[in-house]
Design a protein around this motif. Structure first.
Motif, PDB file in Angstrom:
ATOM      1  N   GLY A  42       0.801  -1.226   0.000  1.00 17.23           N
ATOM      2  CA  GLY A  42       0.000   0.000   0.000  1.00 17.23           C
ATOM      3  C   GLY A  42       0.827   1.266   0.000  1.00 17.23           C
ATOM      4  O   GLY A  42       2.048   1.250   0.174  1.00 17.23           O
ATOM      5  N   GLY A  43       0.133   2.369  -0.223  1.00 18.18           N
ATOM      6  CA  GLY A  43       0.760   3.686  -0.227  1.00 18.18           C
ATOM      7  C   GLY A  43      -0.301   4.764  -0.213  1.00 18.18           C
ATOM      8  O   GLY A  43      -1.500   4.489  -0.226  1.00 18.18           O
ATOM      9  N   ASP A  44       0.139   6.014  -0.196  1.00 17.90           N
ATOM     10  CA  ASP A  44      -0.784   7.147  -0.138  1.00 17.90           C
ATOM     11  C   ASP A  44      -0.110   8.377  -0.727  1.00 17.90           C
ATOM     12  O   ASP A  44       0.935   8.268  -1.386  1.00 17.90           O
ATOM     13  CB  ASP A  44      -1.245   7.393   1.300  1.00 17.90           C
ATOM     14  N   LEU A  45      -0.676   9.547  -0.497  1.00 14.72           N
ATOM     15  CA  LEU A  45      -0.180  10.782  -1.103  1.00 14.72           C
ATOM     16  C   LEU A  45       0.757  11.585  -0.206  1.00 14.72           C
ATOM     17  O   LEU A  45       1.487  12.444  -0.694  1.00 14.72           O
ATOM     18  CB  LEU A  45      -1.361  11.688  -1.492  1.00 14.72           C
ATOM     19  N   ILE A  46       0.707  11.342   1.089  1.00 14.59           N
ATOM     20  CA  ILE A  46       1.526  12.149   1.996  1.00 14.59           C
ATOM     21  C   ILE A  46       3.003  11.800   1.819  1.00 14.59           C
ATOM     22  O   ILE A  46       3.351  10.650   1.551  1.00 14.59           O
ATOM     23  CB  ILE A  46       1.101  11.928   3.462  1.00 14.59           C
ATOM     24  N   ASN A  47       3.862  12.796   1.974  1.00 14.33           N
ATOM     25  CA  ASN A  47       5.302  12.569   1.822  1.00 14.33           C
ATOM     26  C   ASN A  47       5.758  11.323   2.585  1.00 14.33           C
ATOM     27  O   ASN A  47       5.403  11.128   3.742  1.00 14.33           O
ATOM     28  CB  ASN A  47       6.087  13.779   2.337  1.00 14.33           C
ATOM     29  N   GLN A  48       6.539  10.500   1.913  1.00 14.21           N
ATOM     30  CA  GLN A  48       7.072   9.256   2.463  1.00 14.21           C
ATOM     31  C   GLN A  48       5.959   8.275   2.864  1.00 14.21           C
ATOM     32  O   GLN A  48       6.151   7.430   3.734  1.00 14.21           O
ATOM     33  CB  GLN A  48       7.999   9.513   3.669  1.00 14.21           C
ATOM     34  N   ILE A  49       4.816   8.367   2.218  1.00 12.14           N
ATOM     35  CA  ILE A  49       3.649   7.482   2.424  1.00 12.14           C
ATOM     36  C   ILE A  49       3.451   7.125   3.903  1.00 12.14           C
ATOM     37  O   ILE A  49       3.250   5.969   4.266  1.00 12.14           O
ATOM     38  CB  ILE A  49       3.722   6.219   1.535  1.00 12.14           C
TER      39      ILE A  49
END
Length: 338
Positions: free
Chosen positions: A81-88
């Protein structure tokens, strides 16, 4: 196995055993509001920062997805998984709580299908019996990082999109009941020179079309093979551009067959002043797919769907340095397990 130039065919047909979606109040007021598992009345979820609220949504979705799959978290061998915030950090901090072996990825808003493709590949290849793919986004964390903090109250142009506050998680298994993941097409980076962060739809549309063409070529299929094809979050502007490009390249997709998650999650007539051109963010395609489309598969309304999640691979630093916006799209084919 590899098929064509950039696609994988999952011959062991990994099963989506359970999913869960958690959204904020604006998403709950949209046309799909009744199909999400948890709808929060307050976007901050009782936390003391927007970032902690985003992390909490993902933790809730992951816990519920495992329960819906009839498993315990000890049975999950890998989380992707991952997301948009810096450094996920939303995913990294959430998985710190889950204590599951972790593969962190960044595909911007294409992360939902990138994660599902990788998690399915792990199961299909026999490297795990159960995996989990998840992603999330929050309107206020994305605005603060990529544009202006919500409190600033800046005016946005009509091309701007509204980052979805939501999290979506899927549990994939080697055996069981549920829809199956039959293939994936991994996108190429496409950059048409657009630099405007308030016009993501136009920037991402060519990447979506490129991946669609690659998918049909690699699998030797026509669009009518699928009952429904959805792009991730092109919204009003990008969806129109994508349709024009598909027509130009003679890809015969009818409007009834091709939809966009960014247009499905909000009511553009009632919520236009809030969402502008429509939805975006990692949570957009994740919540629409796991909260709406898979329910339609379960009901027998759809048999085969293709989800093409799109992502803009910019950062605040690249924007400040005047760089254009490289984009990508990843496609995953999901079929009824019946």
């Amino acid at each position: 196995m590899l098929i064509g130039h950039q696609s994988w065919e999952f011959r062991n047909r990994p099963v989506i055993l359970g999913t869960a979606t958690v959204v904020g109040p604006d998403e709950g007021e949209g046309p799909l509001g009744n199909e999400f598992d948890i709808v929060h009345a307050d976007a901050i979820l009782g936390q003391d920062s927007w970032e902690k609220a985003e992390k909490k949504m993902l933790e809730e979705a992951a816990k519920l997805a495992v329960e819906n799959a009839g498993l315990t978290k000890e049975k999950i061998e890998f989380y992707v998984g991952g997301d948009l915030i810096n450094q996920i950090i939303s995913n990294s901090f959430a998985v710190r709580t889950m204590q599951i072996p972790y593969l962190g990825i960044f595909g911007a808003c294409s992360t939902s299908m990138e994660g599902l493709a990788i998690a399915s590949m792990i199961v299909d290849g026999g490297y795990a019996k159960h995996t989990m793919a998840g992603t999330c986004s929050h309107n206020s964390t994305a605005e603060k990082q990529f544009r202006y903090p919500t409190e600033y109250g800046s005016q946005k142009p009509p091309t701007a999109q509204y980052t979805v506050t939501g999290a979506g998680v899927a549990v994939i298994g080697k055996h069981g009941r549920g829809p199956v993941v039959t293939g994936a097409t991994i996108g190429r980076v496409i950059d048409m020179g657009i630099k405007d962060p308030f016009n993501m739809g136009a920037a991402m549309a060519p990447a979506a079309v490129d991946t669609l063409q690659s998918h049909f070529r690699d699998f030797d299929r026509q669009p009518e093979y699928y009952d429904l094809i959805v792009t991730g979050d092109l919204a009003e502007v990008g969806y129109g551009i994508a349709r024009e490009l598909l027509k130009k390249h003679r890809v015969p997709i009818e409007q009834t067959t091709y939809k966009d998650c960014g247009l499905m999650i909000y009511d553009l007539e009632k919520q236009k002043s809030l969402v502008q051109a429509g939805g975006s963010g990692c949570g957009c395609s994740a919540t629409v797919t796991y909260g709406h489309l898979l329910k339609r598969l379960a009901k027998g309304e759809l048999k085969r769907i293709l989800v093409v999640a799109t992502g803009a691979l910019l950062s605040p630093l690249s924007f400040q340095q005047g760089e254009s916006i490289p984009c990508i799209a990843h496609a995953v084919a999901i079929e009824s397990g019946e």
